[in-house]
Design a protein around this motif. Structure first.
Motif, PDB file in Angstrom:
ATOM      1  N   LEU A  36      -7.428   1.356 -12.555  1.00  0.00           N
ATOM      2  CA  LEU A  36      -8.012   2.250 -11.548  1.00  0.00           C
ATOM      3  C   LEU A  36      -6.998   3.300 -11.109  1.00  0.00           C
ATOM      4  O   LEU A  36      -7.342   4.458 -10.880  1.00  0.00           O
ATOM      5  CB  LEU A  36      -8.522   1.443 -10.356  1.00  0.00           C
ATOM      6  N   HIS A  37      -5.730   2.885 -10.997  1.00  0.00           N
ATOM      7  CA  HIS A  37      -4.656   3.828 -10.663  1.00  0.00           C
ATOM      8  C   HIS A  37      -4.520   4.871 -11.771  1.00  0.00           C
ATOM      9  O   HIS A  37      -4.443   6.072 -11.511  1.00  0.00           O
ATOM     10  CB  HIS A  37      -3.340   3.067 -10.462  1.00  0.00           C
ATOM     11  N   HIS A  38      -4.495   4.405 -13.008  1.00  0.00           N
ATOM     12  CA  HIS A  38      -4.352   5.291 -14.167  1.00  0.00           C
ATOM     13  C   HIS A  38      -5.501   6.305 -14.240  1.00  0.00           C
ATOM     14  O   HIS A  38      -5.297   7.461 -14.610  1.00  0.00           O
ATOM     15  CB  HIS A  38      -4.285   4.459 -15.452  1.00  0.00           C
ATOM     16  N   LYS A  39      -6.716   5.887 -13.866  1.00  0.00           N
ATOM     17  CA  LYS A  39      -7.890   6.763 -13.907  1.00  0.00           C
ATOM     18  C   LYS A  39      -7.989   7.664 -12.678  1.00  0.00           C
ATOM     19  O   LYS A  39      -8.875   8.504 -12.605  1.00  0.00           O
ATOM     20  CB  LYS A  39      -9.159   5.919 -14.025  1.00  0.00           C
ATOM     21  N   GLY A  40      -7.097   7.455 -11.694  1.00  0.00           N
ATOM     22  CA  GLY A  40      -7.120   8.279 -10.491  1.00  0.00           C
ATOM     23  C   GLY A  40      -8.121   7.823  -9.441  1.00  0.00           C
ATOM     24  O   GLY A  40      -8.381   8.545  -8.474  1.00  0.00           O
ATOM     25  N   LEU A  43      -7.726   5.208  -7.470  1.00  0.00           N
ATOM     26  CA  LEU A  43      -6.918   4.830  -6.311  1.00  0.00           C
ATOM     27  C   LEU A  43      -5.461   5.109  -6.625  1.00  0.00           C
ATOM     28  O   LEU A  43      -5.101   5.397  -7.764  1.00  0.00           O
ATOM     29  CB  LEU A  43      -7.129   3.359  -5.926  1.00  0.00           C
ATOM     30  N   LYS A  44      -4.625   5.026  -5.599  1.00  0.00           N
ATOM     31  CA  LYS A  44      -3.183   5.194  -5.791  1.00  0.00           C
ATOM     32  C   LYS A  44      -2.525   3.857  -5.480  1.00  0.00           C
ATOM     33  O   LYS A  44      -2.749   3.279  -4.421  1.00  0.00           O
ATOM     34  CB  LYS A  44      -2.626   6.273  -4.872  1.00  0.00           C
ATOM     35  N   LEU A  45      -1.720   3.387  -6.401  1.00  0.00           N
ATOM     36  CA  LEU A  45      -1.001   2.132  -6.232  1.00  0.00           C
ATOM     37  C   LEU A  45       0.448   2.450  -5.902  1.00  0.00           C
ATOM     38  O   LEU A  45       1.150   3.092  -6.685  1.00  0.00           O
ATOM     39  CB  LEU A  45      -1.089   1.295  -7.518  1.00  0.00           C
ATOM     40  N   VAL A  48      -8.006   6.039  -1.588  1.00  0.00           N
ATOM     41  CA  VAL A  48      -7.534   4.665  -1.404  1.00  0.00           C
ATOM     42  C   VAL A  48      -6.112   4.569  -1.936  1.00  0.00           C
ATOM     43  O   VAL A  48      -5.852   4.929  -3.080  1.00  0.00           O
ATOM     44  CB  VAL A  48      -8.438   3.644  -2.144  1.00  0.00           C
ATOM     45  N   THR A  49      -5.195   4.110  -1.095  1.00  0.00           N
ATOM     46  CA  THR A  49      -3.822   3.832  -1.508  1.00  0.00           C
ATOM     47  C   THR A  49      -3.540   2.368  -1.219  1.00  0.00           C
ATOM     48  O   THR A  49      -3.757   1.903  -0.094  1.00  0.00           O
ATOM     49  CB  THR A  49      -2.812   4.720  -0.752  1.00  0.00           C
ATOM     50  N   LEU A  50      -3.064   1.645  -2.218  1.00  0.00           N
ATOM     51  CA  LEU A  50      -2.735   0.231  -2.056  1.00  0.00           C
ATOM     52  C   LEU A  50      -1.227   0.059  -1.989  1.00  0.00           C
ATOM     53  O   LEU A  50      -0.495   0.616  -2.796  1.00  0.00           O
ATOM     54  CB  LEU A  50      -3.232  -0.586  -3.246  1.00  0.00           C
ATOM     55  N   TYR A  51      -0.808  -0.748  -1.035  1.00  0.00           N
ATOM     56  CA  TYR A  51       0.594  -1.131  -0.938  1.00  0.00           C
ATOM     57  C   TYR A  51       0.625  -2.636  -0.768  1.00  0.00           C
ATOM     58  O   TYR A  51      -0.141  -3.203   0.019  1.00  0.00           O
ATOM     59  CB  TYR A  51       1.271  -0.456   0.255  1.00  0.00           C
ATOM     60  N   GLY A  52       1.472  -3.301  -1.507  1.00  0.00           N
ATOM     61  CA  GLY A  52       1.612  -4.742  -1.369  1.00  0.00           C
ATOM     62  C   GLY A  52       0.716  -5.545  -2.291  1.00  0.00           C
ATOM     63  O   GLY A  52       0.697  -6.758  -2.222  1.00  0.00           O
ATOM     64  N   PHE A  53      -0.046  -4.880  -3.143  1.00  0.00           N
ATOM     65  CA  PHE A  53      -0.881  -5.601  -4.096  1.00  0.00           C
ATOM     66  C   PHE A  53      -0.026  -5.887  -5.321  1.00  0.00           C
ATOM     67  O   PHE A  53       0.169  -5.033  -6.183  1.00  0.00           O
ATOM     68  CB  PHE A  53      -2.110  -4.761  -4.471  1.00  0.00           C
ATOM     69  N   TRP A  54       0.505  -7.088  -5.379  1.00  0.00           N
ATOM     70  CA  TRP A  54       1.496  -7.438  -6.394  1.00  0.00           C
ATOM     71  C   TRP A  54       1.298  -8.904  -6.771  1.00  0.00           C
ATOM     72  O   TRP A  54       1.431  -9.781  -5.933  1.00  0.00           O
ATOM     73  CB  TRP A  54       2.888  -7.204  -5.806  1.00  0.00           C
ATOM     74  N   PRO A  55       0.988  -9.224  -8.035  1.00  0.00           N
ATOM     75  CA  PRO A  55       0.646 -10.593  -8.413  1.00  0.00           C
ATOM     76  C   PRO A  55       1.822 -11.488  -8.781  1.00  0.00           C
ATOM     77  O   PRO A  55       1.632 -12.617  -9.196  1.00  0.00           O
ATOM     78  CB  PRO A  55      -0.246 -10.374  -9.634  1.00  0.00           C
ATOM     79  N   PHE A  56       3.019 -10.980  -8.653  1.00  0.00           N
ATOM     80  CA  PHE A  56       4.182 -11.727  -9.118  1.00  0.00           C
ATOM     81  C   PHE A  56       4.948 -12.340  -7.946  1.00  0.00           C
ATOM     82  O   PHE A  56       4.819 -11.909  -6.811  1.00  0.00           O
ATOM     83  CB  PHE A  56       5.087 -10.810  -9.942  1.00  0.00           C
ATOM     84  N   SER A  57       5.762 -13.334  -8.223  1.00  0.00           N
ATOM     85  CA  SER A  57       6.493 -14.042  -7.166  1.00  0.00           C
ATOM     86  C   SER A  57       7.790 -13.339  -6.773  1.00  0.00           C
ATOM     87  O   SER A  57       8.457 -13.761  -5.842  1.00  0.00           O
ATOM     88  CB  SER A  57       6.781 -15.480  -7.595  1.00  0.00           C
ATOM     89  N   LYS A  58       8.142 -12.255  -7.490  1.00  0.00           N
ATOM     90  CA  LYS A  58       9.329 -11.461  -7.139  1.00  0.00           C
ATOM     91  C   LYS A  58       8.941  -9.989  -7.129  1.00  0.00           C
ATOM     92  O   LYS A  58       8.111  -9.544  -7.923  1.00  0.00           O
ATOM     93  CB  LYS A  58      10.460 -11.689  -8.142  1.00  0.00           C
ATOM     94  N   ALA A  78     -13.159  -0.869  -0.467  1.00  0.00           N
ATOM     95  CA  ALA A  78     -12.534   0.412  -0.102  1.00  0.00           C
ATOM     96  C   ALA A  78     -12.884   1.496  -1.116  1.00  0.00           C
ATOM     97  O   ALA A  78     -13.171   2.638  -0.746  1.00  0.00           O
ATOM     98  CB  ALA A  78     -11.017   0.252   0.012  1.00  0.00           C
ATOM     99  N   ILE A  79     -12.889   1.142  -2.393  1.00  0.00           N
ATOM    100  CA  ILE A  79     -13.240   2.106  -3.440  1.00  0.00           C
ATOM    101  C   ILE A  79     -14.680   2.582  -3.253  1.00  0.00           C
ATOM    102  O   ILE A  79     -14.991   3.748  -3.472  1.00  0.00           O
ATOM    103  CB  ILE A  79     -13.037   1.483  -4.847  1.00  0.00           C
ATOM    104  N   GLU A  80     -15.544   1.680  -2.829  1.00  0.00           N
ATOM    105  CA  GLU A  80     -16.944   2.041  -2.613  1.00  0.00           C
ATOM    106  C   GLU A  80     -17.129   2.911  -1.362  1.00  0.00           C
ATOM    107  O   GLU A  80     -18.012   3.761  -1.335  1.00  0.00           O
ATOM    108  CB  GLU A  80     -17.794   0.777  -2.457  1.00  0.00           C
ATOM    109  N   LEU A  81     -16.313   2.686  -0.350  1.00  0.00           N
ATOM    110  CA  LEU A  81     -16.534   3.319   0.948  1.00  0.00           C
ATOM    111  C   LEU A  81     -15.646   4.520   1.253  1.00  0.00           C
ATOM    112  O   LEU A  81     -16.010   5.350   2.080  1.00  0.00           O
ATOM    113  CB  LEU A  81     -16.346   2.278   2.060  1.00  0.00           C
ATOM    114  N   CYS A  82     -14.485   4.590   0.630  1.00  0.00           N
ATOM    115  CA  CYS A  82     -13.494   5.595   1.010  1.00  0.00           C
ATOM    116  C   CYS A  82     -13.269   6.619  -0.103  1.00  0.00           C
ATOM    117  O   CYS A  82     -13.317   6.285  -1.284  1.00  0.00           O
ATOM    118  CB  CYS A  82     -12.164   4.932   1.340  1.00  0.00           C
ATOM    119  N   GLN A  83     -12.973   7.822   0.306  1.00  0.00           N
ATOM    120  CA  GLN A  83     -12.699   8.890  -0.656  1.00  0.00           C
ATOM    121  C   GLN A  83     -11.304   8.738  -1.265  1.00  0.00           C
ATOM    122  O   GLN A  83     -11.106   8.968  -2.448  1.00  0.00           O
ATOM    123  CB  GLN A  83     -12.826  10.244   0.043  1.00  0.00           C
TER     124      GLN A  83
END
Length: 149
Positions: free
Chosen positions: A133-137, A139-141, A89-99, A82-87
């Motif tokens: 990537l979020h911090h650098k702008g 994508l938006k997390l 990008v907003t991510l929702y649900g990308f979360w590595p924790f069990s809670k 998405a980063i390569e193809l889209c101007q």
């Protein structure tokens, strides 16, 4: 079973169905079966596959940035594409924790309630890269719930 699968896909209209044909050799036959099924029944959805060389290059790219795992998660692969193809990008649900942020138990997949096998993905390292990537702008997390309209 094929009928139920095709019926469920109608909810997605004209869209792409990314299949893991070349992630593992065990996925190839079923991925091509789905591809042929979609064509045979003239489904509105189109099967697409990551090229094996792209997957290899992607793994090497992220490995050079500290993401060492048996395999990148599908979510991280799609985020990278998405980063390569889209101007935008907003991510929702990308979360590595069990809670979640409220302490409620969550799974890593939308389709089951199972955590990944230990050592299979490097979810915390992937998440760290997403945060950078979020911090650098780049994508938006979206961490919390989405605003209601």
């Amino acid at each position: 079973m094929k009928t139920a699968f095709l019926k469920n896909l109608t909810n997605y209209g004209y869209s792409f169905l990314l299949l893991p044909a070349f992630s593992y050799s065990s996925n190839t036959a079923i991925s091509f079966e789905v591809h042929h099924l979609l064509r045979k029944y003239q489904a509105k959805q189109k099967a697409i596959f990551f090229h094996p060389n792209y997957l290899k290059s992607l793994a090497q790219f992220w490995k050079g940035r500290g993401v060492r795992a048996y395999r990148l998660s599908t979510g991280f692969m799609i985020t990278s594409a998405a980063i390569e193809l889209c101007q935008d990008v907003t991510l929702y649900g990308f979360w590595p924790f069990s809670k979640n942020l409220d302490g409620k138990p969550i799974s890593h997949h939308y389709y089951d309630n199972q955590l990944p096998k230990p050592g299979f993905h490097a979810m915390p390292k992937e998440f760290y890269q997403v945060l950078q990537l979020h911090h650098k702008g780049v994508l938006k997390l979206q961490l919390g719930e989405c605003e209601k309209r």
